[in-house]
Design a protein around this motif. Sequence first.
Motif, mmCIF file in Angstrom:
data_model
loop_
_atom_site.group_PDB
_atom_site.id
_atom_site.type_symbol
_atom_site.label_atom_id
_atom_site.label_comp_id
_atom_site.label_asym_id
_atom_site.label_seq_id
_atom_site.Cartn_x
_atom_site.Cartn_y
_atom_site.Cartn_z
ATOM 1 N N ASN A 197 23.656 -11.948 0.652
ATOM 2 C CA ASN A 197 23.138 -12.583 -0.551
ATOM 3 C C ASN A 197 22.743 -11.507 -1.561
ATOM 4 O OD1 ASN A 197 20.888 -13.701 -2.302
ATOM 5 N ND2 ASN A 197 21.523 -15.559 -1.216
ATOM 6 N N PHE A 199 20.435 -11.409 -3.767
ATOM 7 C CA PHE A 199 18.996 -11.187 -3.826
ATOM 8 C C PHE A 199 18.503 -10.404 -2.605
ATOM 9 C CE2 PHE A 199 19.782 -15.016 -6.353
ATOM 10 C CZ PHE A 199 19.202 -14.639 -7.554
ATOM 11 N N VAL A 200 19.168 -10.616 -1.485
ATOM 12 C CA VAL A 200 18.840 -9.833 -0.295
ATOM 13 C C VAL A 200 19.197 -8.371 -0.525
ATOM 14 C CG1 VAL A 200 19.388 -9.460 2.139
ATOM 15 C CG2 VAL A 200 19.117 -11.801 1.262
ATOM 16 N N ILE A 202 19.292 -6.738 -3.403
ATOM 17 C CA ILE A 202 18.298 -6.142 -4.294
ATOM 18 C C ILE A 202 17.012 -5.858 -3.538
ATOM 19 C CG2 ILE A 202 16.834 -6.565 -6.310
ATOM 20 C CD1 ILE A 202 19.103 -8.181 -7.511
ATOM 21 N N ARG A 203 16.607 -6.790 -2.669
ATOM 22 C CA ARG A 203 15.381 -6.602 -1.896
ATOM 23 C C ARG A 203 15.503 -5.418 -0.949
ATOM 24 N NH1 ARG A 203 14.835 -11.483 0.039
ATOM 25 N NH2 ARG A 203 15.583 -11.077 2.160
ATOM 26 N N GLU A 204 16.693 -5.246 -0.358
ATOM 27 C CA GLU A 204 16.913 -4.118 0.538
ATOM 28 C C GLU A 204 16.751 -2.791 -0.200
ATOM 29 O OE1 GLU A 204 20.667 -4.386 2.426
ATOM 30 O OE2 GLU A 204 20.066 -5.976 3.813
ATOM 31 N N ALA A 206 15.066 -2.317 -3.032
ATOM 32 C CA ALA A 206 13.686 -2.183 -3.507
ATOM 33 C C ALA A 206 12.736 -1.769 -2.389
ATOM 34 C CB ALA A 206 13.219 -3.500 -4.120
ATOM 35 N N ARG A 207 13.061 -2.126 -1.150
ATOM 36 C CA ARG A 207 12.186 -1.802 -0.021
ATOM 37 C C ARG A 207 12.540 -0.478 0.653
ATOM 38 N NH1 ARG A 207 11.640 -7.665 3.156
ATOM 39 N NH2 ARG A 207 10.349 -8.708 1.575
ATOM 40 N N ASP A 208 13.663 0.081 0.301
ATOM 41 C CA ASP A 208 14.115 1.316 0.936
ATOM 42 C C ASP A 208 13.719 2.507 0.066
ATOM 43 O OD1 ASP A 208 15.583 3.519 1.917
ATOM 44 O OD2 ASP A 208 17.112 2.193 2.750
#
Length: 407
Positions: A197, A199-200, A202-204, A206-208
Motif C-alpha cells: 500500500n 501509505f504503508v 510512506i510510513r515505512e 518515515a519510521r526508518d
Amino acid sequence: MNSKERIALILLAALNFTHILDFMIMMPLGNYLMPYFNISPQQFSMLVASYTFSAGIAGFLAAFFVDNFDRKKVLLFGYIGFLIGTLCCALSPTFEFLLISRIVAGLFGGLIGAQVLSIVADLIPYERRGIAMGIIMAAFSVASVFGVPFGLYIANLFNWHGPFFFVAGLGAVLVPFLMRFLPKMDGHLTTETARINPFVLIREVARDKDQLLALGFTASLMLGHFMIIPFLNPFMEFNMGFSKFQTPMLYMAGGIATLITSPLIGRLADKVGKHKVYFIMAVTSIFPIALITNLPPMPFYLVLCVSGFWFVVSSGRTIPAQAMVSNVVSPERRGSFMSFNSSVQQIFVGLASVLAGLIVVKNPDNSIQNYEVTGYISILITLLTLIFVFRLDTRLKRKGVGESSDR
C-alpha cells in the motif's frame, strides 16, 4: 566485473550522459536565453527549476509502483518520454512553450535517475559498488568534456535550439541498444512487494531513521552543490569578461579532470571507506567554492585550474554518497526508495536554482550581483552534509550492511 555487468554499466552510463547533458546544458544557456527572451534571472531560474520540480514530483509518485515492474521497462518508458520532451524544448518558439516542455521532460526524466541507480545496486555488490558508481558518474565528466562544450558550440554556430536537437537525436540512437543489450531486471519482484500500500510505503520511510538520514543527506548535498551552478556561466561572461568561446572550456577542463579521477575515487572509496572519502572531498571543495564565487581578476588559465579542481572534488563527493545511499534498504524496496531519493534530489536542485535566482540580481549590462552570497550558503550547507554522512555511516555499520570500521 564480468562482461554482462560491463555492458550494462556502459549502456547506463551512455543513457546517463544524455540525461545529465539535457539538464547541464540548460544552465550555461543562460547567456543565450536571458537576452533572447528578455527574461530576468528569476525567470531563467524557473526554467531550470521547472524540470527538477516536475522530475521530483514524478519520482515521488513513481515510488509507489516502480517496484511492481521490471526496472528495464520503467527505465525505457521514462527515457523515451524524456526524449520527446527534449525534442519539444528544441522546437520551442516562446519562453512559455519552453517552460512547459521542460516540465514534460522532467515528468519522464524523474523516472530515470532512480532506475539507473537501482539497476546498478541490484547488479553490483556493495563491496564493488564504488567503482560501478564511478563509471556511472563518469557520464557527468563526459557530458562536461564533450557534451556541454559541443552543445555550446552548436548554440554559437546556429542558435540555442541546437543543443536540444543534439540530445534528442543522440538518445534516439541509444534506445535500440538499451532494448537489445540491457538485461531484464525483475529479480526483485515478489507477491509481497507487488501489493504494498502506498501509505504503508510512506510510513515505512518515515519510521526508518536510516532512510530519513539518507534523504536528508541527498537534500543537503544537492542544495549546496547547485546553489552556484545556474549563474556560473553568466558570471564568467558578463562579470569576468570571458567570451562565449572561452566559457565552454571551463566544463571541458573540469570534465577531463573528473573523467580521469572518478573511477580512481570510486576505487579509493571501496578501499578506504566511502564516508572517509566523502569527508575529504567535501572539506576540500570549500576552497574552490569560495574562490569561484569571489573571483578576482586573473588569467583564464588559472580560472580553468580552479574550476577544474572544483569539478573533481564535487564529483568526488557524489560517488561515495550515492553508494552509501543505495545501501540503506533491501533490494525489494530499493526501487521505491531510490525513487523517493531521486525525487528529493530533483526538488532540492530546483530549490537551489530558485534560491540562487532570488539572491542574484541582473544589471542593465547583464552582469550579476550577489553571486558571492550563493557561495557562502553553499559552503555552510556542505559542512552540514558532514553530519549526515557520519551519522548514516555509523547506523549502517551497526546494522552490519556498511563497511568495516577501520580498514
